[in-house]
Design an enzyme around this catalytic site. Structure first.
Site, PDB file in Angstrom:
ATOM      1  N   LYS A  64       0.813  -1.216   0.000  1.00  0.00           N
ATOM      2  CA  LYS A  64       0.000   0.000   0.000  1.00  0.00           C
ATOM      3  C   LYS A  64       0.849   1.270   0.000  1.00  0.00           C
ATOM      4  O   LYS A  64       0.371   2.329  -0.420  1.00  0.00           O
ATOM      5  CB  LYS A  64      -0.954  -0.001   1.194  1.00  0.00           C
ATOM      6  CG  LYS A  64      -2.008  -1.104   1.110  1.00  0.00           C
ATOM      7  CD  LYS A  64      -2.975  -1.055   2.271  1.00  0.00           C
ATOM      8  CE  LYS A  64      -3.979  -2.190   2.166  1.00  0.00           C
ATOM      9  NZ  LYS A  64      -5.007  -2.129   3.227  1.00  0.00           N
ATOM     10  N   ASP A  97      -9.762   2.463   2.200  1.00  0.00           N
ATOM     11  CA  ASP A  97      -9.660   1.790   3.499  1.00  0.00           C
ATOM     12  C   ASP A  97     -10.258   2.646   4.606  1.00  0.00           C
ATOM     13  O   ASP A  97     -11.060   2.181   5.405  1.00  0.00           O
ATOM     14  CB  ASP A  97      -8.193   1.504   3.841  1.00  0.00           C
ATOM     15  CG  ASP A  97      -7.639   0.278   3.144  1.00  0.00           C
ATOM     16  OD1 ASP A  97      -8.427  -0.604   2.770  1.00  0.00           O
ATOM     17  OD2 ASP A  97      -6.411   0.203   2.988  1.00  0.00           O
ATOM     18  N   GLY A 119      -0.496  -1.879  15.130  1.00  0.00           N
ATOM     19  CA  GLY A 119       0.090  -1.880  13.799  1.00  0.00           C
ATOM     20  C   GLY A 119       0.397  -0.464  13.349  1.00  0.00           C
ATOM     21  O   GLY A 119      -0.147   0.515  13.889  1.00  0.00           O
ATOM     22  N   GLY A 121       1.271   0.032   9.650  1.00  0.00           N
ATOM     23  CA  GLY A 121       1.408  -0.043   8.200  1.00  0.00           C
ATOM     24  C   GLY A 121       0.317   0.740   7.483  1.00  0.00           C
ATOM     25  O   GLY A 121      -0.304   1.645   8.051  1.00  0.00           O
ATOM     26  N   GLY A 122       0.063   0.375   6.229  1.00  0.00           N
ATOM     27  CA  GLY A 122      -0.920   1.084   5.424  1.00  0.00           C
ATOM     28  C   GLY A 122      -2.317   1.040   5.992  1.00  0.00           C
ATOM     29  O   GLY A 122      -3.039   2.048   5.977  1.00  0.00           O
ATOM     30  N   ARG A 143       5.571  -3.095  16.738  1.00  0.00           N
ATOM     31  CA  ARG A 143       6.869  -3.656  17.103  1.00  0.00           C
ATOM     32  C   ARG A 143       8.044  -2.924  16.454  1.00  0.00           C
ATOM     33  O   ARG A 143       9.189  -3.118  16.819  1.00  0.00           O
ATOM     34  CB  ARG A 143       6.907  -5.141  16.711  1.00  0.00           C
ATOM     35  CG  ARG A 143       5.940  -6.002  17.506  1.00  0.00           C
ATOM     36  CD  ARG A 143       5.909  -7.438  17.016  1.00  0.00           C
ATOM     37  NE  ARG A 143       5.347  -7.541  15.672  1.00  0.00           N
ATOM     38  CZ  ARG A 143       5.108  -8.688  15.050  1.00  0.00           C
ATOM     39  NH1 ARG A 143       5.406  -9.833  15.649  1.00  0.00           N
ATOM     40  NH2 ARG A 143       4.583  -8.702  13.851  1.00  0.00           N
ATOM     41  N   THR A 144       7.728  -2.066  15.462  1.00  0.00           N
ATOM     42  CA  THR A 144       8.776  -1.319  14.766  1.00  0.00           C
ATOM     43  C   THR A 144       8.686   0.159  15.144  1.00  0.00           C
ATOM     44  O   THR A 144       7.803   0.873  14.645  1.00  0.00           O
ATOM     45  CB  THR A 144       8.631  -1.476  13.243  1.00  0.00           C
ATOM     46  OG1 THR A 144       8.570  -2.864  12.905  1.00  0.00           O
ATOM     47  CG2 THR A 144       9.812  -0.836  12.520  1.00  0.00           C
TER      48      THR A 144
END
Length: 263
Positions: A64, A97, A119, A121-122, A143-144
């Site tokens: 994404k 989304d 999370g 991400g996208g 986690r990042t």
């Protein structure tokens, strides 16, 4: 014949081709919707060649954000999130989304002013975008650290722990628990939240996920990813100038858990 597809890396879980192809058949539209799996190492090299004959396509995990450099233009919301999940014939990127998520919770009675997004991400960007429009205090767990910091820069989210009694909704925006890894689930202690808290998993296969099943045993309200998926599909079809199919799907969207049987 018009051609559409979903682009991703591992797409064994997706029901999108079955949904769209069944809709096309029902409305007697000369179109097909397929799957295009691209290894992550080959994405930048192959994606433009593999999509050049398509009339539109969807983008899913983990592309994404990677798709952005291959597009000619973006909608304003996609640019704000720097994440795209839908592309039209002109190679313009959109993000349905956040709209799909927003439409699925706008009428839910949320008890509290805070949300936890798992999370970064996208999908998490889309969720944060929608929650910000709802004036929620957003807390992100990932986690990042670098990815979580990006969300802080984009949306002003919080990275520390919230006051758990104020949390209205917890959203899993990761692939944890997605088929075939159905025994995975986010590492968060749901016992810390009040019984009014809503636990939302964007995953729709399986539905419910292990995460939602566990939340239910604690007496928490749960929402799975099917309503969001239906809302996204309606928006996608409109972007692809397939209003007749979109209107039909809208008419049966409340039955989306069993949509394939109803069609």
């Amino acid at each position: 014949m018009k051609k559409y597809a979903i682009i991703g890396e591992h797409l064994g879980h997706t029901v999108s081709p079955l949904i769209y192809n069944t809709l096309f058949k029902r409305i007697k539209i000369d179109a097909t919707y397929g799957i295009i799996e691209i290894p992550k190492a080959n994405f930048d090299r192959d994606v433009e060649e593999m999509t050049k004959t398509l009339d539109g396509f969807n983008v899913t995990i983990p592309y994404k954000e990677m798709i952005l450099v291959h597009l000619k233009a973006f909608s304003d919301d996609a640019r704000s999130m720097m994440a795209v999940n839908t592309v039209d014939l002109s190679m313009t990127g959109f993000n349905t989304d956040w709209q799909g998520f927003y439409e699925s919770i706008k009428n839910v009675d949320l008890k509290g002013d805070s949300a936890i997004v798992i999370g970064a991400g996208g999908a998490a960007k889309a969720v944060c975008f929608a929650l910000k429009k709802m004036h929620m205090k957003i807390y992100v767990k990932d986690r990042t650290p670098a990815k979580a910091l990006e969300l802080k820069k984009l949306f002003g989210v919080n990275l520390e722990d919230p006051l758990f009694e104020n949390v209205a909704i917890v959203i899993n925006a990761t692939p944890l628990g997605m088929y075939p890894n159905v025994d995975d689930m986010p590492d968060i202690d749901l016992k810390r939240f009040t019984r009014d808290c809503v636990v939302y998993d964007l995953i729709y296969n399986p539905a419910p996920t292990k995460f939602l099943k566990y939340a239910s045993t604690l007496g928490l309200r749960t929402i799975d990813g099917y309503k969001m998926l239906a809302n996204q599909a309606i928006l996608n079809l409109k972007l692809w100038s397939m209003e007749e199919v979109a209107e039909y799907l809208l008419s049966v969207s409340d039955k989306f858990h069993s949509i394939l049987d109803s069609l």
